[in-house]
Design a protein around this motif. Structure first.
Motif, PDB file in Angstrom:
ATOM      1  N   ILE A   1       4.894   6.934   1.951  1.00 21.42           N
ATOM      2  CA  ILE A   1       4.798   6.138   3.014  1.00 21.42           C
ATOM      3  C   ILE A   1       4.502   4.401   2.508  1.00 21.42           C
ATOM      4  O   ILE A   1       3.611   4.768   2.264  1.00 21.42           O
ATOM      5  CB  ILE A   1       4.156   5.760   4.365  1.00 21.42           C
TER       6      ILE A   1
ATOM      7  N   TYR B   1       0.659   4.986   0.634  1.00 19.78           N
ATOM      8  CA  TYR B   1       0.081   6.347   1.520  1.00 19.78           C
ATOM      9  C   TYR B   1       0.756   7.406   1.498  1.00 19.78           C
ATOM     10  O   TYR B   1       2.255   7.813   1.057  1.00 19.78           O
ATOM     11  CB  TYR B   1       0.299   6.343   2.852  1.00 19.78           C
TER      12      TYR B   1
ATOM     13  N   LEU C   1      -2.840   9.436   7.835  1.00 19.24           N
ATOM     14  CA  LEU C   1      -2.186   8.906   6.310  1.00 19.24           C
ATOM     15  C   LEU C   1      -3.240   9.060   5.761  1.00 19.24           C
ATOM     16  O   LEU C   1      -4.194   8.952   5.789  1.00 19.24           O
ATOM     17  CB  LEU C   1      -1.331   7.183   6.827  1.00 19.24           C
TER      18      LEU C   1
ATOM     19  N   GLN D   1       1.523  11.497   3.348  1.00 17.52           N
ATOM     20  CA  GLN D   1       1.181  12.333   4.756  1.00 17.52           C
ATOM     21  C   GLN D   1       1.083  13.512   4.625  1.00 17.52           C
ATOM     22  O   GLN D   1       2.183  13.899   4.422  1.00 17.52           O
ATOM     23  CB  GLN D   1       2.233  11.708   5.657  1.00 17.52           C
TER      24      GLN D   1
ATOM     25  N   LEU E   1      -4.528   7.316   1.789  1.00 22.88           N
ATOM     26  CA  LEU E   1      -4.034   6.167   1.360  1.00 22.88           C
ATOM     27  C   LEU E   1      -4.442   6.291  -0.394  1.00 22.88           C
ATOM     28  O   LEU E   1      -5.612   7.180  -0.546  1.00 22.88           O
ATOM     29  CB  LEU E   1      -5.543   4.898   1.439  1.00 22.88           C
TER      30      LEU E   1
ATOM     31  N   PHE F   1       0.428  -0.995  -0.121  1.00 26.02           N
ATOM     32  CA  PHE F   1      -0.088  -0.086  -0.115  1.00 26.02           C
ATOM     33  C   PHE F   1       0.711   1.129   0.145  1.00 26.02           C
ATOM     34  O   PHE F   1       1.819   1.270   0.746  1.00 26.02           O
ATOM     35  CB  PHE F   1      -0.650   0.103   1.378  1.00 26.02           C
TER      36      PHE F   1
END
Lengths: 115, 110
Positions: A93, A36, A44, A38, A46, A34
């Motif tokens: 991330i 993310y 976070l 931020q 998605l 996944f």
């Protein structure tokens, strides 16, 4: 030790260029990873789900042509920010998921600054 | 995507005090995870919970999976300066897709 390795940790690029971020699962094979994004002092968000051997699934509002995701192997997913603009500057991330125990591990994150 | 309600949003406490934060969802989850994120780093998993009512400790940290399966709590006892960071909860129904809380920013004053 680290379960997930994300590289690079920091990158500065010029507007219009592309940047590739790698996410490696070190301890187990991950059919799904996944990605993310931020923003400062925020949670976070998605962006997309990366699926090994098939196309990524993007969340609503995320441009798939701008954020290219490739899940080439069971241990590697890459996110390429194409034609980057200053508004793409953010903390990105990745997360990998251990199917055996449902624990989820994050990469160290990549601070992208577009100038 | 869905975000969980996490409170408080921020906390400023004296070193040595205990800390409590919680996370609530409108739907039932089967897994709750708690993470800590320090500036410039990715979130680090602190505690994982898999059963309603489960109470799990990790050092000075204790987390509970709410009986209703719609909430979870994290407590930190005898806080120290290195506890500073942002704490996130994450819940999942399937064990694959996780929804994240809005985060609790913790500041510990020496």
């Amino acid at each position: 030790g680290a379960v997930v390795s994300q590289h690079p940790s920091r990158v500065i690029c010029k507007s219009g260029t592309s940047v590739k971020i790698e996410c490696r699962s070190l301890d187990f094979q991950a059919t799904t990873m996944f990605w993310y994004r931020q923003f400062p002092k925020k949670s976070l968000m998605l962006m997309a789900t990366s699926n090994e051997g098939s196309k990524a699934t993007y969340e609503q509002g995320v441009e798939k042509d701008k954020f290219l995701i490739n899940h080439a192997s069971l241990t590697l997913s890459t996110l390429t920010v194409t034609s980057a603009h200053p508004e793409d500057s953010s903390f990105y991330i990745c997360r990998v998921h251990n199917l055996l125990n449902t624990e989820a591990f994050f990469g160290q994150g990549t601070r992208l600054t577009v100038v | 995507g869905q975000q969980l309600n996490q409170s408080p949003q921020s906390m400023f406490i004296q070193e040595g005090e205990d800390v409590s934060m919680n996370c609530t969802s409108s739907s039932i989850f089967n897994t709750w995870l708690w993470y800590k994120q320090e500036p410039g780093e990715g979130p680090v998993l602190l505690i994982a919970l898999y059963k309603a009512g489960e109470l799990t400790s990790n050092g000075r940290l204790t987390a509970q999976f709410g009986i209703t399966r719609k909430d979870s709590f994290l407590n930190i006892s005898a806080s120290i300066p290195s506890d500073v960071g942002i704490y996130f909860c994450a819940g999942s129904r399937t064990g694959n897709q996780f929804y994240f809380g809005t985060g609790t920013s913790l500041t510990v004053i020496p």
